[in-house]
Design an enzyme around this catalytic site. Structure first.
Site, short mmCIF file in Angstrom:
data_model
loop_
_atom_site.label_atom_id
_atom_site.label_comp_id
_atom_site.label_asym_id
_atom_site.label_seq_id
_atom_site.Cartn_x
_atom_site.Cartn_y
_atom_site.Cartn_z
N HIS A 126 101.75 24.28 28.50
CA HIS A 126 102.96 23.75 27.84
C HIS A 126 104.00 23.25 28.84
CE1 HIS A 126 101.56 25.14 23.98
NE2 HIS A 126 101.62 26.42 24.31
N ASP A 163 92.76 26.35 23.65
CA ASP A 163 93.86 27.24 23.26
C ASP A 163 94.30 26.85 21.84
OD1 ASP A 163 96.24 29.00 24.87
OD2 ASP A 163 96.94 27.87 23.11
N HIS A 165 97.10 26.54 20.65
CA HIS A 165 98.30 25.68 20.66
C HIS A 165 98.00 24.36 21.38
CE1 HIS A 165 99.68 29.96 20.60
NE2 HIS A 165 100.37 29.48 19.57
N ASP A 246 93.63 32.69 22.49
CA ASP A 246 94.39 32.91 21.25
C ASP A 246 93.76 32.14 20.09
OD1 ASP A 246 95.13 30.48 22.34
OD2 ASP A 246 97.27 30.97 22.50
ZN LIG Z 1 98.27 29.34 23.12
#
Ligand SMILES: [Zn+2]
Length: 308
Positions: A126, A163, A165, A246
């Site tokens: 990120h 991931d 996200h 995750d």
């Molecule tokens: Zn994540």
């Protein structure tokens, strides 16, 4: 093929404070899980990575931002964004996290270890060019991709991010380089809100947004299809994996349903592709994953598959 497990003690020194999901227990769980598999533990090469230099971080980040992080840490730490903090150990941790992945690239290219898993934190996908975000300080995998291009003159690098996200930081840090292709599968709608299917970056990005709660096989199929699309007419010299765990069923920060065998399937898919493309070079780095025991098991599963 020699397989490396790369980490650094300093990665434990990034203190996010009580109750934060991204804590050192995630790495401890990996070490514990690996010790529970002595045969695998003995098979892989254990490497303590190095620290990335500010010049290396600047392959992907604004030098002013790099200095800001260093100075904030020197002053004892503080908040970098709503959910990202720096502590006294965070500079050493973040530069070690990036440095481990750079070492892995070196080892993949010079043949010391064709495949590796980097157990590092803080995560990176990120982080933006001039800003920390979502638990991430520096884009470990994006920096490694640019490093592979510049330092080792590789023409084509493929990054695969599973991931849960969207790897918005990685996309932002690599989309201006057509020698890097980026595939991200992520829950949608979900944090950070980017990564729509029609967002192709500057033409080198394949986003696979999917709802929570689908049968696991759907996630596997969709990611494999996107990897095949991203590698059409683009034969990678190196495969980098943003291995966020995750996306496993039961993670407190995601709603995907992957099981350990799906991690094994995806890893095998990538190692088989990499064997055809580039002599099997695969470098994986930990991103998210907030159920520590599952993270440990997933890491063992992935390492075992890399070591097959
Ligand atoms: Zn994540």
């Amino acid at each position: 093929m020699s397989v490396a497990f790369i980490s650094h003690a300093d990665c434990g020194r990034h203190d996010t404070g009580w109750g934060h999901p991204e804590h050192v227990g995630r790495l401890r769980a990996i070490t514990r899980a690996l010790r529970d598999h002595p045969e695998l533990f003995g098979t892989v090469e254990h490497v303590e990575g190095r620290h990335a230099t500010p010049q290396e971080l600047a392959l992907a980040h604004d030098p002013i931002y790099i200095r800001e992080v260093e100075e904030l840490v020197a002053a004892g730490g503080g908040a970098l964004d709503a959910d990202t903090v720096a502590s006294e150990g965070s500079w050493d941790a973040a530069t070690a996290a990036a440095g481990c992945v750079l070492d892995a690239v070196d080892m993949a290219v010079d043949g010391r270890a064709g495949r590796s898993f980097c157990a590092v934190r803080p995560p990176g996908h990120h982080a933006l060019r001039d800003r920390a975000m979502g638990f991430c300080l520096f884009g470990n995998v994006a920096i490694a991709a640019h490093y592979a291009r510049r330092r080792h003159s590789l023409d084509r690098v493929l990054i695969v991010d599973w991931d849960v996200h969207h790897g918005n930081g990685t996309q932002a840090l690599v989309e201006s380089d057509q020698g890097i292709h980026f595939v991200s599968m992520h829950q949608w709608p979900w944090y950070p809100g980017s990564g729509a299917a029609d967002d192709h970056g500057l033409g080198n990005v394949w986003n696979v947004p999917l709802p929570a709660g689908l049968p696991a096989q759907r996630y596997v199929d969709e990611l494999e299809r996107a990897v095949d699309q991203a590698s059409q007419g683009f034969v990678p010299d190196l495969v980098l994996v943003s291995a966020g765990f995750d996306s496993l069923r039961g993670d407190p920060l995601g709603g995907f349903t992957l099981e350990l065998e799906d991690i094994a399937t995806l890893t095998r898919f990538l190692t088989e592709r990499a064997a055809q493309w580039c002599g099997g070079r695969v470098v994986a780095a930990l991103e998210g994953g907030y159920a520590p025991d599952r993270v440990g098991q997933a890491c063992v599963t992935m390492l075992a598959e890399l070591a097959r």
